[in-house]
Write a protein that holds these residues in place. Structure first.
Motif, PDB file in Angstrom:
ATOM      1  N   ILE A  13     -36.190 -25.728 -29.971  1.00 46.74           N
ATOM      2  CA  ILE A  13     -36.847 -24.938 -31.024  1.00 46.74           C
ATOM      3  C   ILE A  13     -35.806 -24.411 -32.013  1.00 46.74           C
ATOM      4  CG2 ILE A  13     -38.132 -22.800 -31.486  1.00 46.74           C
ATOM      5  CD1 ILE A  13     -39.589 -23.380 -28.759  1.00 46.74           C
ATOM      6  N   GLY A  14     -34.687 -23.951 -31.492  1.00 42.79           N
ATOM      7  CA  GLY A  14     -33.611 -23.483 -32.359  1.00 42.79           C
ATOM      8  C   GLY A  14     -33.076 -24.584 -33.257  1.00 42.79           C
ATOM      9  N   GLU A  15     -32.994 -25.794 -32.734  1.00 38.17           N
ATOM     10  CA  GLU A  15     -32.493 -26.910 -33.526  1.00 38.17           C
ATOM     11  C   GLU A  15     -33.464 -27.291 -34.639  1.00 38.17           C
ATOM     12  OE1 GLU A  15     -29.329 -28.490 -33.499  1.00 38.17           O
ATOM     13  OE2 GLU A  15     -29.139 -26.543 -32.531  1.00 38.17           O
ATOM     14  N   LEU A  16     -34.743 -27.125 -34.400  1.00 34.70           N
ATOM     15  CA  LEU A  16     -35.716 -27.371 -35.463  1.00 34.70           C
ATOM     16  C   LEU A  16     -35.543 -26.337 -36.585  1.00 34.70           C
ATOM     17  CD1 LEU A  16     -38.866 -28.274 -33.335  1.00 34.70           C
ATOM     18  CD2 LEU A  16     -37.409 -29.833 -34.663  1.00 34.70           C
ATOM     19  N   ILE A  17     -35.296 -25.104 -36.200  1.00 37.06           N
ATOM     20  CA  ILE A  17     -35.018 -24.057 -37.189  1.00 37.06           C
ATOM     21  C   ILE A  17     -33.699 -24.360 -37.902  1.00 37.06           C
ATOM     22  CG2 ILE A  17     -34.491 -21.589 -37.481  1.00 37.06           C
ATOM     23  CD1 ILE A  17     -36.443 -21.130 -35.066  1.00 37.06           C
ATOM     24  N   ALA A  18     -32.707 -24.834 -37.155  1.00 39.35           N
ATOM     25  CA  ALA A  18     -31.407 -25.182 -37.740  1.00 39.35           C
ATOM     26  C   ALA A  18     -31.551 -26.261 -38.801  1.00 39.35           C
ATOM     27  CB  ALA A  18     -30.441 -25.647 -36.650  1.00 39.35           C
ATOM     28  N   VAL A  20     -33.954 -26.738 -40.835  1.00 35.15           N
ATOM     29  CA  VAL A  20     -34.407 -26.096 -42.076  1.00 35.15           C
ATOM     30  C   VAL A  20     -33.267 -25.297 -42.706  1.00 35.15           C
ATOM     31  CG1 VAL A  20     -36.006 -24.379 -43.038  1.00 35.15           C
ATOM     32  CG2 VAL A  20     -36.806 -26.018 -41.315  1.00 35.15           C
ATOM     33  N   LEU A  21     -32.550 -24.512 -41.908  1.00 29.09           N
ATOM     34  CA  LEU A  21     -31.445 -23.702 -42.440  1.00 29.09           C
ATOM     35  C   LEU A  21     -30.371 -24.569 -43.079  1.00 29.09           C
ATOM     36  CD1 LEU A  21     -30.927 -20.976 -39.701  1.00 29.09           C
ATOM     37  CD2 LEU A  21     -31.744 -20.650 -42.024  1.00 29.09           C
ATOM     38  N   SER A  90     -23.923 -22.129 -37.402  1.00 30.46           N
ATOM     39  CA  SER A  90     -24.051 -22.835 -36.115  1.00 30.46           C
ATOM     40  C   SER A  90     -23.703 -21.934 -34.943  1.00 30.46           C
ATOM     41  CB  SER A  90     -23.132 -24.060 -36.072  1.00 30.46           C
ATOM     42  OG  SER A  90     -23.721 -25.155 -36.685  1.00 30.46           O
ATOM     43  N   MET A  93     -26.230 -19.203 -34.420  1.00 32.92           N
ATOM     44  CA  MET A  93     -27.450 -19.724 -33.810  1.00 32.92           C
ATOM     45  C   MET A  93     -27.280 -19.912 -32.306  1.00 32.92           C
ATOM     46  SD  MET A  93     -28.983 -22.327 -36.588  1.00 32.92           S
ATOM     47  CE  MET A  93     -30.525 -22.417 -35.694  1.00 32.92           C
ATOM     48  N   TYR A  97     -29.353 -18.349 -29.271  1.00 30.99           N
ATOM     49  CA  TYR A  97     -29.984 -19.094 -28.166  1.00 30.99           C
ATOM     50  C   TYR A  97     -29.599 -18.455 -26.837  1.00 30.99           C
ATOM     51  CZ  TYR A  97     -30.091 -23.167 -31.458  1.00 30.99           C
ATOM     52  OH  TYR A  97     -30.272 -24.016 -32.503  1.00 30.99           O
TER      53      TYR A  97
END
Length: 105
Positions: A13-18, A20-21, A90, A93, A97
């Protein structure tokens, strides 16, 4: 510490947000987002996440040395600013996590 399914879910989920960022960061620096840069960033964050989860802080020094070694010859200020911004996001983030997993799992 054992890595559980919940930890993997937080990372994904964090990588999906990443994604976008980093798309927004690349637009800000007028750069393109490539598949290789996305995969390389995800691999770096996965490495950092794992070393935090298994309580291996020496891995942070190793990671830092690798990152510095890959940037020694680049004199482009915009490239260096882009590199710094991307790496700070990075690392923040990954810390996020880790903190989420520590708090909730």
């Amino acid at each position: 510490m054992e890595i559980k399914l919940e930890h993997i879910a937080v990372f994904v989920i964090g990588e999906l947000i990443a994604l976008v960022l980093f798309f927004l960061i690349t637009k800000m620096f007028q750069r393109g987002l490539t598949l290789s840069s996305v995969l390389r960033g995800a691999l770096e964050r996965l490495f950092l996440y794992i070393i935090l989860m298994v309580d291996l802080p020496q891995g942070l020094a190793f990671f830092g040395a690798l990152k510095i070694a890959t940037r020694l010859k680049d004199d482009d200020k915009i490239s260096n600013d882009y590199f710094l911004a991307g790496n700070l996001v990075s690392v923040l983030m990954v810390i996020g996590y880790y903190l989420i997993c520590q708090q909730y799992f």
